[in-house]
Design a protein around this motif. Structure first.
Motif, PDB file in Angstrom:
ATOM      1  N   SER A 205       0.822  -1.213   0.000  1.00 17.18           N
ATOM      2  CA  SER A 205       0.000   0.000   0.000  1.00 17.18           C
ATOM      3  C   SER A 205       0.854   1.260   0.000  1.00 17.18           C
ATOM      4  CB  SER A 205      -0.943   0.001   1.203  1.00 17.18           C
ATOM      5  OG  SER A 205      -0.218  -0.058   2.420  1.00 17.18           O
ATOM      6  N   SER A 206       2.015   1.218   0.642  1.00 20.32           N
ATOM      7  CA  SER A 206       2.885   2.400   0.678  1.00 20.32           C
ATOM      8  C   SER A 206       3.361   2.770  -0.724  1.00 20.32           C
ATOM      9  CB  SER A 206       4.082   2.147   1.594  1.00 20.32           C
ATOM     10  OG  SER A 206       4.846   1.043   1.151  1.00 20.32           O
ATOM     11  N   VAL A 207       3.668   1.755  -1.545  1.00 19.52           N
ATOM     12  CA  VAL A 207       4.119   2.029  -2.914  1.00 19.52           C
ATOM     13  C   VAL A 207       2.935   2.486  -3.778  1.00 19.52           C
ATOM     14  CG1 VAL A 207       5.268   1.081  -4.947  1.00 19.52           C
ATOM     15  CG2 VAL A 207       5.948   0.311  -2.660  1.00 19.52           C
ATOM     16  N   MET A 208       1.772   1.893  -3.554  1.00 21.92           N
ATOM     17  CA  MET A 208       0.579   2.345  -4.268  1.00 21.92           C
ATOM     18  C   MET A 208       0.340   3.826  -4.020  1.00 21.92           C
ATOM     19  SD  MET A 208      -2.057  -0.793  -3.460  1.00 21.92           S
ATOM     20  CE  MET A 208      -1.704  -2.494  -3.901  1.00 21.92           C
ATOM     21  N   LYS A 209       0.507   4.249  -2.774  1.00 23.29           N
ATOM     22  CA  LYS A 209       0.294   5.662  -2.425  1.00 23.29           C
ATOM     23  C   LYS A 209       1.307   6.550  -3.127  1.00 23.29           C
ATOM     24  CE  LYS A 209      -1.615   4.544   2.131  1.00 23.29           C
ATOM     25  NZ  LYS A 209      -1.354   4.509   3.602  1.00 23.29           N
ATOM     26  N   GLN A 210       2.550   6.103  -3.232  1.00 21.92           N
ATOM     27  CA  GLN A 210       3.572   6.886  -3.925  1.00 21.92           C
ATOM     28  C   GLN A 210       3.205   7.101  -5.387  1.00 21.92           C
ATOM     29  OE1 GLN A 210       7.343   4.868  -3.391  1.00 21.92           O
ATOM     30  NE2 GLN A 210       7.165   4.884  -1.160  1.00 21.92           N
ATOM     31  N   TRP A 218      -0.223   3.408 -15.014  1.00 22.50           N
ATOM     32  CA  TRP A 218      -1.135   2.365 -14.546  1.00 22.50           C
ATOM     33  C   TRP A 218      -0.407   1.458 -13.563  1.00 22.50           C
ATOM     34  CZ3 TRP A 218      -3.340   0.512 -19.914  1.00 22.50           C
ATOM     35  CH2 TRP A 218      -4.160   1.539 -20.431  1.00 22.50           C
ATOM     36  N   ILE A 219      -1.099   1.084 -12.517  1.00 19.46           N
ATOM     37  CA  ILE A 219      -0.560   0.154 -11.526  1.00 19.46           C
ATOM     38  C   ILE A 219      -1.068  -1.248 -11.831  1.00 19.46           C
ATOM     39  CG2 ILE A 219      -0.764  -0.560  -9.110  1.00 19.46           C
ATOM     40  CD1 ILE A 219      -0.573   2.364  -8.324  1.00 19.46           C
ATOM     41  N   CYS A 220      -0.152  -2.212 -11.839  1.00 14.43           N
ATOM     42  CA  CYS A 220      -0.507  -3.621 -11.962  1.00 14.43           C
ATOM     43  C   CYS A 220      -0.365  -4.260 -10.579  1.00 14.43           C
ATOM     44  CB  CYS A 220       0.418  -4.300 -12.962  1.00 14.43           C
ATOM     45  SG  CYS A 220       0.062  -6.048 -13.240  1.00 14.43           S
ATOM     46  N   THR A 221      -1.390  -4.972 -10.134  1.00 15.87           N
ATOM     47  CA  THR A 221      -1.376  -5.474  -8.758  1.00 15.87           C
ATOM     48  C   THR A 221      -2.090  -6.812  -8.606  1.00 15.87           C
ATOM     49  OG1 THR A 221      -1.901  -4.876  -6.454  1.00 15.87           O
ATOM     50  CG2 THR A 221      -3.487  -4.206  -8.147  1.00 15.87           C
ATOM     51  N   ASP A 222      -1.643  -7.578  -7.588  1.00 15.50           N
ATOM     52  CA  ASP A 222      -2.353  -8.780  -7.140  1.00 15.50           C
ATOM     53  C   ASP A 222      -3.372  -8.430  -6.070  1.00 15.50           C
ATOM     54  OD1 ASP A 222      -0.615 -10.539  -8.647  1.00 15.50           O
ATOM     55  OD2 ASP A 222       0.870 -10.300  -7.081  1.00 15.50           O
ATOM     56  N   GLY A 226      -6.951  -4.318  -1.845  1.00 18.08           N
ATOM     57  CA  GLY A 226      -5.988  -3.455  -1.168  1.00 18.08           C
ATOM     58  C   GLY A 226      -5.795  -2.153  -1.919  1.00 18.08           C
ATOM     59  N   PHE A 227      -5.731  -2.239  -3.248  1.00 12.13           N
ATOM     60  CA  PHE A 227      -5.601  -1.032  -4.057  1.00 12.13           C
ATOM     61  C   PHE A 227      -6.854  -0.176  -3.952  1.00 12.13           C
ATOM     62  CE2 PHE A 227      -5.926   1.186  -8.221  1.00 12.13           C
ATOM     63  CZ  PHE A 227      -4.818   2.007  -8.079  1.00 12.13           C
ATOM     64  N   MET A 228      -8.009  -0.818  -3.932  1.00 14.48           N
ATOM     65  CA  MET A 228      -9.255  -0.074  -3.780  1.00 14.48           C
ATOM     66  C   MET A 228      -9.299   0.641  -2.429  1.00 14.48           C
ATOM     67  SD  MET A 228     -11.820  -2.910  -5.485  1.00 14.48           S
ATOM     68  CE  MET A 228     -13.322  -1.956  -5.253  1.00 14.48           C
ATOM     69  N   ASP A 229      -8.769   0.006  -1.391  1.00 17.02           N
ATOM     70  CA  ASP A 229      -8.716   0.643  -0.068  1.00 17.02           C
ATOM     71  C   ASP A 229      -7.858   1.903  -0.106  1.00 17.02           C
ATOM     72  OD1 ASP A 229     -10.332  -1.312   1.023  1.00 17.02           O
ATOM     73  OD2 ASP A 229      -8.669  -2.476   1.853  1.00 17.02           O
TER      74      ASP A 229
END
Length: 237
Positions: A205-210, A218-222, A226-229
Protein backbone atom coordinates in the motif's frame (compact mmCIF):
# COMPACT_ATOMS: atom_id res chain seq x y z
CA UNK A 1 -17.26 2.54 -10.85
CA UNK A 2 -14.08 1.98 -12.87
CA UNK A 3 -10.81 1.22 -11.07
CA UNK A 4 -8.01 2.49 -13.35
CA UNK A 5 -5.52 -0.31 -12.71
CA UNK A 6 -4.43 -3.69 -14.05
CA UNK A 7 -5.52 -6.88 -12.31
CA UNK A 8 -2.47 -9.17 -12.44
CA UNK A 9 -3.53 -12.65 -13.61
CA UNK A 10 -7.02 -11.77 -12.41
CA UNK A 11 -7.38 -11.80 -8.63
CA UNK A 12 -4.71 -14.30 -7.52
CA UNK A 13 -4.93 -13.44 -3.83
CA UNK A 14 -8.38 -14.99 -3.59
CA UNK A 15 -8.83 -17.04 -6.76
CA UNK A 16 -6.51 -19.30 -8.72
CA UNK A 17 -4.46 -17.12 -11.07
CA UNK A 18 -5.24 -17.11 -14.79
CA UNK A 19 -8.61 -18.81 -14.37
CA UNK A 20 -12.04 -17.67 -15.47
CA UNK A 21 -13.16 -17.19 -11.86
CA UNK A 22 -10.16 -14.98 -11.16
CA UNK A 23 -10.77 -12.89 -14.27
CA UNK A 24 -14.48 -12.46 -13.69
CA UNK A 25 -13.88 -11.29 -10.13
CA UNK A 26 -11.62 -8.52 -11.46
CA UNK A 27 -14.46 -7.51 -13.77
CA UNK A 28 -16.93 -7.58 -10.87
CA UNK A 29 -14.68 -5.29 -8.80
CA UNK A 30 -14.60 -2.77 -11.64
CA UNK A 31 -10.97 -2.95 -12.74
CA UNK A 32 -10.29 -1.34 -16.09
CA UNK A 33 -7.58 -3.78 -17.24
CA UNK A 34 -6.58 -7.39 -16.80
CA UNK A 35 -3.23 -9.10 -17.39
CA UNK A 36 -3.01 -12.74 -18.46
CA UNK A 37 -0.38 -15.12 -19.82
CA UNK A 38 -0.52 -17.26 -22.96
CA UNK A 39 1.35 -20.41 -24.03
CA UNK A 40 0.76 -22.80 -26.92
CA UNK A 41 -0.44 -26.37 -26.56
CA UNK A 42 1.03 -29.32 -28.45
CA UNK A 43 -1.74 -29.01 -31.02
CA UNK A 44 -1.25 -25.27 -31.48
CA UNK A 45 -4.05 -23.88 -29.28
CA UNK A 46 -3.31 -20.74 -27.20
CA UNK A 47 -3.87 -21.58 -23.52
CA UNK A 48 -3.83 -19.32 -20.49
CA UNK A 49 -1.34 -20.21 -17.77
CA UNK A 50 1.72 -18.43 -16.39
CA UNK A 51 4.43 -21.08 -16.11
CA UNK A 52 5.95 -23.13 -18.91
CA UNK A 53 5.27 -26.18 -16.73
CA UNK A 54 2.16 -27.51 -14.99
CA UNK A 55 3.63 -28.43 -11.62
CA UNK A 56 3.09 -25.24 -9.59
CA UNK A 57 -0.53 -24.55 -10.42
CA UNK A 58 -2.11 -27.88 -11.40
CA UNK A 59 -2.24 -31.55 -10.49
CA UNK A 60 -0.28 -32.30 -13.65
CA UNK A 61 3.45 -32.38 -14.29
CA UNK A 62 5.70 -31.52 -17.20
CA UNK A 63 5.73 -28.89 -19.91
CA UNK A 64 2.63 -27.19 -21.29
CA UNK A 65 3.92 -27.68 -24.83
CA UNK A 66 3.93 -31.47 -24.42
CA UNK A 67 0.13 -31.72 -24.04
CA UNK A 68 -2.80 -31.05 -26.35
CA UNK A 69 -5.32 -28.41 -25.30
CA UNK A 70 -7.82 -31.15 -24.43
CA UNK A 71 -5.26 -32.90 -22.24
CA UNK A 72 -4.32 -29.63 -20.54
CA UNK A 73 -7.95 -28.94 -19.70
CA UNK A 74 -8.23 -32.30 -17.96
CA UNK A 75 -5.83 -31.10 -15.24
CA UNK A 76 -7.22 -29.31 -12.21
CA UNK A 77 -6.13 -25.87 -11.07
CA UNK A 78 -6.72 -25.60 -7.30
CA UNK A 79 -9.08 -28.60 -7.55
CA UNK A 80 -12.12 -26.93 -9.11
CA UNK A 81 -10.72 -24.88 -12.01
CA UNK A 82 -9.18 -25.76 -15.36
CA UNK A 83 -6.60 -24.20 -17.67
CA UNK A 84 -8.68 -22.04 -20.02
CA UNK A 85 -7.98 -21.56 -23.69
CA UNK A 86 -7.55 -18.00 -24.90
CA UNK A 87 -10.75 -18.49 -26.87
CA UNK A 88 -12.68 -19.25 -23.68
CA UNK A 89 -11.28 -16.18 -21.98
CA UNK A 90 -12.08 -13.81 -24.83
CA UNK A 91 -15.59 -15.22 -25.12
CA UNK A 92 -16.15 -14.58 -21.39
CA UNK A 93 -14.59 -11.11 -21.29
CA UNK A 94 -15.48 -9.48 -24.59
CA UNK A 95 -16.80 -5.99 -23.97
CA UNK A 96 -16.16 -6.20 -20.22
CA UNK A 97 -12.52 -5.27 -19.58
CA UNK A 98 -9.33 -4.31 -21.44
CA UNK A 99 -6.83 -7.17 -21.76
CA UNK A 100 -3.05 -7.23 -21.51
CA UNK A 101 -2.09 -10.53 -23.17
CA UNK A 102 1.47 -11.53 -22.33
CA UNK A 103 3.14 -13.93 -24.74
CA UNK A 104 5.31 -16.36 -22.77
CA UNK A 105 7.63 -16.73 -25.71
CA UNK A 106 11.35 -17.45 -25.53
CA UNK A 107 12.95 -17.12 -28.94
CA UNK A 108 11.08 -19.68 -31.03
CA UNK A 109 10.07 -21.95 -28.14
CA UNK A 110 6.48 -21.83 -29.39
CA UNK A 111 6.49 -21.78 -33.20
CA UNK A 112 3.46 -19.82 -34.44
CA UNK A 113 2.42 -18.60 -30.96
CA UNK A 114 2.14 -15.04 -32.25
CA UNK A 115 0.12 -16.06 -35.31
CA UNK A 116 -2.26 -18.27 -33.34
CA UNK A 117 -2.89 -15.65 -30.63
CA UNK A 118 -3.58 -12.95 -33.20
CA UNK A 119 -5.97 -15.25 -35.06
CA UNK A 120 -8.05 -15.77 -31.91
CA UNK A 121 -8.14 -12.04 -31.14
CA UNK A 122 -9.20 -11.21 -34.70
CA UNK A 123 -11.82 -13.96 -34.72
CA UNK A 124 -13.51 -12.28 -31.75
CA UNK A 125 -13.07 -8.82 -33.31
CA UNK A 126 -11.24 -7.63 -30.19
CA UNK A 127 -8.24 -5.70 -31.51
CA UNK A 128 -9.58 -2.61 -29.76
CA UNK A 129 -9.77 -4.45 -26.42
CA UNK A 130 -6.26 -5.89 -26.19
CA UNK A 131 -2.59 -5.04 -25.99
CA UNK A 132 -0.08 -7.83 -26.67
CA UNK A 133 3.03 -7.71 -24.48
CA UNK A 134 6.18 -9.75 -23.98
CA UNK A 135 9.71 -9.70 -22.61
CA UNK A 136 10.72 -11.08 -26.01
CA UNK A 137 11.56 -8.42 -28.61
CA UNK A 138 11.36 -10.93 -31.47
CA UNK A 139 7.87 -12.06 -30.48
CA UNK A 140 6.57 -8.50 -30.63
CA UNK A 141 8.33 -7.86 -33.93
CA UNK A 142 6.62 -10.95 -35.36
CA UNK A 143 3.27 -9.65 -34.10
CA UNK A 144 3.92 -6.31 -35.77
CA UNK A 145 4.76 -8.06 -39.05
CA UNK A 146 1.42 -9.86 -38.86
CA UNK A 147 -0.63 -6.80 -37.92
CA UNK A 148 -0.10 -3.04 -37.98
CA UNK A 149 -3.32 -2.52 -36.04
CA UNK A 150 -2.90 -4.48 -32.80
CA UNK A 151 -1.37 -2.63 -29.86
CA UNK A 152 1.92 -4.00 -28.58
CA UNK A 153 4.32 -3.26 -25.72
CA UNK A 154 7.54 -4.49 -24.15
CA UNK A 155 7.84 -5.80 -20.60
CA UNK A 156 11.11 -4.70 -19.00
CA UNK A 157 12.81 -4.31 -15.67
CA UNK A 158 14.64 -1.03 -16.21
CA UNK A 159 14.13 1.68 -18.79
CA UNK A 160 16.44 3.14 -21.40
CA UNK A 161 16.41 5.39 -24.43
CA UNK A 162 16.93 2.28 -26.58
CA UNK A 163 13.63 0.83 -25.37
CA UNK A 164 11.80 4.03 -26.25
CA UNK A 165 13.52 4.15 -29.65
CA UNK A 166 12.51 0.55 -30.34
CA UNK A 167 8.95 1.30 -29.24
CA UNK A 168 8.68 4.18 -31.66
CA UNK A 169 10.16 2.11 -34.49
CA UNK A 170 7.67 -0.73 -33.86
CA UNK A 171 4.69 1.49 -33.21
CA UNK A 172 4.51 0.14 -29.66
CA UNK A 173 2.28 2.36 -27.53
CA UNK A 174 2.55 0.45 -24.25
CA UNK A 175 5.44 -0.25 -21.87
CA UNK A 176 5.37 -2.45 -18.78
CA UNK A 177 8.22 -1.76 -16.34
CA UNK A 178 9.15 -3.03 -12.88
CA UNK A 179 7.96 -0.36 -10.48
CA UNK A 180 11.33 -0.05 -8.71
CA UNK A 181 12.91 1.35 -11.89
CA UNK A 182 10.19 3.82 -12.84
CA UNK A 183 11.47 7.40 -12.58
CA UNK A 184 9.75 10.74 -12.92
CA UNK A 185 11.89 11.50 -15.97
CA UNK A 186 10.88 8.26 -17.68
CA UNK A 187 7.23 8.86 -16.89
CA UNK A 188 7.46 12.24 -18.60
CA UNK A 189 9.28 10.80 -21.62
CA UNK A 190 6.57 8.17 -22.08
CA UNK A 191 3.87 10.82 -21.84
CA UNK A 192 5.66 12.97 -24.43
CA UNK A 193 5.93 10.02 -26.83
CA UNK A 194 2.37 8.77 -26.36
CA UNK A 195 3.46 5.54 -24.67
CA UNK A 196 1.27 4.19 -21.88
CA UNK A 197 3.49 3.20 -18.95
CA UNK A 198 2.46 0.45 -16.53
CA UNK A 199 4.33 -0.32 -13.28
CA UNK A 200 4.44 -3.97 -12.20
CA UNK A 201 3.71 -5.59 -9.78
CA UNK A 202 2.76 -3.31 -6.86
CA UNK A 203 1.26 -5.05 -3.82
CA UNK A 204 2.41 -2.78 -0.96
CA UNK A 205 0.00 0.00 0.00
CA UNK A 206 2.89 2.40 0.68
CA UNK A 207 4.12 2.03 -2.91
CA UNK A 208 0.58 2.34 -4.27
CA UNK A 209 0.29 5.66 -2.43
CA UNK A 210 3.57 6.89 -3.93
CA UNK A 211 2.37 6.16 -7.44
CA UNK A 212 -0.81 8.16 -6.88
CA UNK A 213 1.41 11.17 -7.54
CA UNK A 214 1.68 9.93 -11.15
CA UNK A 215 -1.86 9.31 -12.37
CA UNK A 216 -0.68 8.67 -15.95
CA UNK A 217 1.04 5.45 -14.79
CA UNK A 218 -1.14 2.36 -14.55
CA UNK A 219 -0.56 0.15 -11.53
CA UNK A 220 -0.51 -3.62 -11.96
CA UNK A 221 -1.38 -5.47 -8.76
CA UNK A 222 -2.35 -8.78 -7.14
CA UNK A 223 -3.96 -6.87 -4.25
CA UNK A 224 -7.14 -5.69 -5.93
CA UNK A 225 -9.13 -4.84 -2.82
CA UNK A 226 -5.99 -3.46 -1.17
CA UNK A 227 -5.60 -1.03 -4.06
CA UNK A 228 -9.26 -0.07 -3.78
CA UNK A 229 -8.72 0.64 -0.07
CA UNK A 230 -5.84 2.99 -0.93
CA UNK A 231 -8.02 4.80 -3.45
CA UNK A 232 -10.83 5.09 -0.93
CA UNK A 233 -8.54 6.49 1.76
CA UNK A 234 -7.26 9.10 -0.68
CA UNK A 235 -10.78 10.05 -1.70
CA UNK A 236 -10.27 8.87 -5.27
CA UNK A 237 -13.33 6.61 -5.08
Amino acid sequence: MIIQAVAHRGYPKKYAENTLSSFLKAVELGFSHLELDVHLSKDGIPVVIHDHTLDRMTNGTGRVVDYTASELQSFRVKQDEHIPTLEEVLRALKGKIQLNIELKQMGDYYPELEKRVLEVIEAFDMLDQVVITSFDFDALERIRQLSRDVRIGLITFGGSKAILDWSLEMGATFLSMHYAFVTEHYIQRCQDLGIQLMAWTINESSVMKQFQEYPSVWICTDELEGFMDVLEMSGSI
